[in-house]
Design a protein around this motif. Structure first.
Motif, PDB file in Angstrom:
ATOM      1  N   ALA A  97      23.612 -15.233 -12.256  1.00 49.24           N
ATOM      2  CA  ALA A  97      23.859 -15.939 -13.526  1.00 49.24           C
ATOM      3  C   ALA A  97      22.735 -15.672 -14.524  1.00 49.24           C
ATOM      4  CB  ALA A  97      23.997 -17.441 -13.265  1.00 49.24           C
ATOM      5  N   LEU A  98      21.487 -15.715 -14.051  1.00 54.52           N
ATOM      6  CA  LEU A  98      20.366 -15.486 -14.976  1.00 54.52           C
ATOM      7  C   LEU A  98      20.344 -14.053 -15.476  1.00 54.52           C
ATOM      8  CD1 LEU A  98      17.494 -17.524 -13.265  1.00 54.52           C
ATOM      9  CD2 LEU A  98      18.860 -18.156 -15.262  1.00 54.52           C
ATOM     10  N   LEU A  99      20.660 -13.118 -14.596  1.00 57.03           N
ATOM     11  CA  LEU A  99      20.726 -11.718 -15.054  1.00 57.03           C
ATOM     12  C   LEU A  99      21.819 -11.576 -16.109  1.00 57.03           C
ATOM     13  CD1 LEU A  99      19.833  -8.771 -14.877  1.00 57.03           C
ATOM     14  CD2 LEU A  99      21.430  -8.472 -12.958  1.00 57.03           C
ATOM     15  N   THR A 100      22.907 -12.261 -15.907  1.00 62.14           N
ATOM     16  CA  THR A 100      24.007 -12.204 -16.878  1.00 62.14           C
ATOM     17  C   THR A 100      23.614 -12.888 -18.181  1.00 62.14           C
ATOM     18  OG1 THR A 100      25.535 -12.273 -15.003  1.00 62.14           O
ATOM     19  CG2 THR A 100      26.477 -12.632 -17.184  1.00 62.14           C
ATOM     20  N   LEU A 101      22.860 -13.972 -18.061  1.00 64.35           N
ATOM     21  CA  LEU A 101      22.372 -14.642 -19.278  1.00 64.35           C
ATOM     22  C   LEU A 101      21.535 -13.674 -20.117  1.00 64.35           C
ATOM     23  CD1 LEU A 101      21.922 -17.322 -20.907  1.00 64.35           C
ATOM     24  CD2 LEU A 101      19.915 -17.701 -19.453  1.00 64.35           C
ATOM     25  N   ALA A 102      20.725 -12.883 -19.419  1.00 66.69           N
ATOM     26  CA  ALA A 102      19.808 -11.989 -20.124  1.00 66.69           C
ATOM     27  C   ALA A 102      20.500 -10.749 -20.669  1.00 66.69           C
ATOM     28  CB  ALA A 102      18.673 -11.576 -19.182  1.00 66.69           C
ATOM     29  N   THR A 103      21.597 -10.382 -20.088  1.00 64.23           N
ATOM     30  CA  THR A 103      22.224  -9.102 -20.459  1.00 64.23           C
ATOM     31  C   THR A 103      23.643  -9.266 -20.999  1.00 64.23           C
ATOM     32  OG1 THR A 103      23.054  -8.799 -18.201  1.00 64.23           O
ATOM     33  CG2 THR A 103      20.897  -7.844 -18.706  1.00 64.23           C
ATOM     34  N   GLY A 104      24.111 -10.494 -21.087  1.00 65.07           N
ATOM     35  CA  GLY A 104      25.522 -10.751 -21.350  1.00 65.07           C
ATOM     36  C   GLY A 104      26.084 -10.091 -22.597  1.00 65.07           C
ATOM     37  N   VAL A 118      33.871  -7.710 -17.822  1.00 67.04           N
ATOM     38  CA  VAL A 118      32.731  -7.619 -16.902  1.00 67.04           C
ATOM     39  C   VAL A 118      31.928  -8.916 -16.932  1.00 67.04           C
ATOM     40  CG1 VAL A 118      30.568  -6.401 -16.423  1.00 67.04           C
ATOM     41  CG2 VAL A 118      32.617  -5.112 -17.082  1.00 67.04           C
ATOM     42  N   LEU A 119      31.760  -9.456 -18.119  1.00 65.55           N
ATOM     43  CA  LEU A 119      31.032 -10.719 -18.247  1.00 65.55           C
ATOM     44  C   LEU A 119      31.688 -11.804 -17.398  1.00 65.55           C
ATOM     45  CD1 LEU A 119      28.804 -12.411 -19.743  1.00 65.55           C
ATOM     46  CD2 LEU A 119      30.575 -12.940 -21.439  1.00 65.55           C
ATOM     47  N   LYS A 120      32.985 -11.941 -17.548  1.00 63.26           N
ATOM     48  CA  LYS A 120      33.691 -12.979 -16.782  1.00 63.26           C
ATOM     49  C   LYS A 120      33.623 -12.685 -15.286  1.00 63.26           C
ATOM     50  CE  LYS A 120      36.947 -15.198 -19.925  1.00 63.26           C
ATOM     51  NZ  LYS A 120      36.279 -14.974 -21.207  1.00 63.26           N
ATOM     52  N   GLU A 121      33.781 -11.418 -14.943  1.00 60.14           N
ATOM     53  CA  GLU A 121      33.754 -11.050 -13.519  1.00 60.14           C
ATOM     54  C   GLU A 121      32.413 -11.443 -12.888  1.00 60.14           C
ATOM     55  OE1 GLU A 121      34.773  -6.896 -11.462  1.00 60.14           O
ATOM     56  OE2 GLU A 121      32.837  -6.936 -12.448  1.00 60.14           O
ATOM     57  N   GLN A 122      31.326 -11.095 -13.567  1.00 60.05           N
ATOM     58  CA  GLN A 122      30.001 -11.413 -13.034  1.00 60.05           C
ATOM     59  C   GLN A 122      29.799 -12.921 -12.903  1.00 60.05           C
ATOM     60  OE1 GLN A 122      27.460  -9.320 -11.808  1.00 60.05           O
ATOM     61  NE2 GLN A 122      29.304  -8.039 -11.798  1.00 60.05           N
ATOM     62  N   LEU A 123      30.284 -13.660 -13.888  1.00 64.90           N
ATOM     63  CA  LEU A 123      30.056 -15.106 -13.859  1.00 64.90           C
ATOM     64  C   LEU A 123      30.974 -15.815 -12.876  1.00 64.90           C
ATOM     65  CD1 LEU A 123      29.227 -15.678 -17.604  1.00 64.90           C
ATOM     66  CD2 LEU A 123      27.690 -15.860 -15.641  1.00 64.90           C
ATOM     67  N   VAL A 124      32.129 -15.256 -12.632  1.00 65.65           N
ATOM     68  CA  VAL A 124      32.993 -15.813 -11.577  1.00 65.65           C
ATOM     69  C   VAL A 124      32.294 -15.674 -10.227  1.00 65.65           C
ATOM     70  CG1 VAL A 124      35.120 -15.393 -10.279  1.00 65.65           C
ATOM     71  CG2 VAL A 124      35.191 -15.575 -12.780  1.00 65.65           C
ATOM     72  N   ILE A 125      31.726 -14.504  -9.993  1.00 67.75           N
ATOM     73  CA  ILE A 125      30.990 -14.287  -8.733  1.00 67.75           C
ATOM     74  C   ILE A 125      29.786 -15.226  -8.664  1.00 67.75           C
ATOM     75  CG2 ILE A 125      29.629 -12.620  -7.417  1.00 67.75           C
ATOM     76  CD1 ILE A 125      31.378 -10.402  -8.752  1.00 67.75           C
TER      77      ILE A 125
END
Lengths: 422, 101
Positions: free
Chosen positions: A47-54, A61-68
């Protein structure tokens, strides 16, 4: 990882990544990636990596990563799930929902430092009530975390700086930097406080030293811009140009325009300009006028180019916009810029004078909005109303140690703003 | 709680709104006001990266879910929630992180 208090100096890759992220260090992203690679089932890490790179991820891809991330976070616990949920809202730029979520999150997990990374949502709502609520929340959480928490002391310093409580902000930023010298949030808060104090070369030297220790620091460009503003305050215009040209890519339209317009207002040659074609592309792109402050920055870039017709067209679009901030604030500001580039300072002064405190609704922060006041001062002087201009800037000329820039704003000069000194 | 919309004057679909209301329990904050930004976190104007709701999104609904449960703990993500656009003056929203890639 801790939920409050001092972050340990790094026992696990996760701990180290969190510290780097909280500090906005140049190692934040590599360490977040290392954390995710080493613990692919850690929902908070993802989640934090996605926050930084979203923003660089497409919607799918954003949704996929956050679902995981959310699935794994739920398996780890309620706090982790709540963090991942907040990241989902934040990365979808649903800032009101993010702010609402954070209120509930902090009620249950006071002073959670990771949730603190999303505090900007309160201001990003574009709503004064949310912003005030965010300020109060930071005050409460900082008190709960205690004075030994460098992340919360840093965030409180930033809040105080934006509230105009400059000396308090300065003390808090220095305190945070004593606790953790690499706190990027504290360094930034200090830069804001020292802008208000007119610290000049002292601030430039601090920023140079601070950035030299981490040339990949997340805020490299922005802190370089702050240093350029201090050089302008001191009247060292070649240094300001050098810093802008060294640190800000041509595509960085906002900070370049904000530097160059200041230089032009005091009759100085600007640094390298942005491509006017790019500015027009950005305005015409989908969402190009999605946010009032970005649109204002693009208008400044047009003003630097003395693109009067473009400014007039933009002012018409803003005036026709149904959003009050665009119609009632941005439109007259852009119209005033057009009047200045057309050589009509009296008309510009009348437009900007009429705004009053509404100018705050242009967005951004105090340092960034100040350029409207600078523009009004220049317009007043060029219209022959030196007394009102001096009154307008008195709080700066009497409180800032270095105020050569303000002195020059109050000096009659040949209008540099409509010249093509590229 | 404020429910945001995508696009000027647009409205989030009923399904989306229901998902959000059902998943997020928070206090209702006051709607409407001035656009401002501060210096406390990611998505932050002073980093040159302000991202406000596309189309000047405003709260179009206000409710209190009242479950007493912090959002997202027990519910799935509101996947139909749109991602708002953000402004762009040459740098995108999390350009704050791009320098360190």
């Amino acid at each position: 990882m801790t939920t409050a208090g001092v972050v340990p100096s790094g026992v696990t890759p996760g701990d180290r990544a969190v510290v780097e992220l909280l500090a906005l260090s140049g190692r934040a992203l590599p360490m977040l990636r290392e954390w995710v690679a080493g613990e692919p089932d850690c929902g908070v890490a993802r989640a934090l990596l996605t926050l930084a790179t979203g923003d660089r991820l497409d919607d799918a891809v954003l949704k996929e990563q956050l679902v995981i991330a959310h699935r794994d976070a739920r398996a780890a616990g309620e706090r982790q799930a709540s963090l991942a949920y907040g990241v989902f809202l934040h990365t979808h730029r649903q800032y009101r929902l993010t702010a609402d979520h954070l209120v509930a999150h902090f009620a249950r997990w006071p002073a959670d430092e990771l949730a603190g990374l999303m505090l900007g949502a309160f201001a990003a709502c574009g709503d004064a009530a949310y912003r005030a609520h965010g300020d109060e929340l930071v005050e409460r959480q900082a008190a709960l975390a205690g004075p030994e928490s460098w992340p919360w002391t840093s965030w409180l310093a930033s809040t105080r700086a934006e509230q105009g409580r400059v000396r308090e902000a300065h003390e808090l930023a220095e305190r945070a930097l004593e606790l953790y010298p690499r706190s990027g949030v504290a360094a930034h808060a200090l830069a804001h406080a020292e802008h208000e104090l007119g610290a000049g070369r002292v601030c430039v030297e601090f920023l140079d030293r601070w950035l030299a220790a981490d040339p990949q620091a997340v805020q490299l460009r922005h802190l370089s811009w702050h240093a350029a503003l201090q050089s302008i305050a001191c009247g060292d215009f070649p240094d300001a140009r050098r810093r802008a040209d060294a640190a800000l890519p041509r595509a960085d339209v906002g900070m370049r325009a904000a530097t160059n317009w200041r230089l032009l207002l005091v009759g100085q040659t600007p640094a390298g300009r942005s491509d006017p074609g790019l500015v027009r592309e950005l305005l015409a792109a989908p969402g190009g006028m999605a946010e009032v402050f970005h649109t204002f920055n693009l208008a400044l870039a047009l003003a630097v180019e003395a693109a009067t017709e473009d400014l007039q067209a933009l002012a018409r679009r803003a005036a026709a916009d149904e959003r009050p901030d665009y119609r009632d604030v941005l439109a007259p500001v852009v119209r005033a810029l057009a009047q200045i580039t057309a050589g009509r300072p009296r008309a510009a002064a009348d437009l900007l004078n009429g705004l009053g405190e509404k100018a705050e609704r242009i967005g951004g922060v105090r340092v960034e909005r100040e350029i409207i006041q600078d523009t009004l001062a220049r317009a007043l002087v060029d219209a022959g109303d030196h007394t009102r201009a001096a009154d307008l800037l008195r709080h700066r000329t009497t409180t800032r140690h270095h105020h050569t820039y303000e002195d020059l704003l109050l000096t009659t000069t040949a209008p540099a703003t409509a010249t093509g000194t590229r | 709680m404020g429910v945001e919309t995508r696009g000027a004057g647009g409205a989030v679909g009923a399904g989306v709104r229901a998902a959000v209301v059902g998943a997020v329990a928070g206090v209702a904050l006051l709607p409407a006001g001035a656009a401002q930004a501060n210096v406390v976190g990611i998505g932050n104007a002073v980093f040159g990266n302000t991202c406000v709701n596309q189309g000047g999104a405003r709260a179009v609904g206000s409710t209190a879910a009242g479950s007493g449960v912090v959002g997202g703990d027990y519910a799935g993500l509101p996947l139909s929630l749109p991602r708002n656009h953000c402004g762009n003056s040459g740098i995108v929203c999390t350009a704050v992180f791009m320098a360190s890639v």
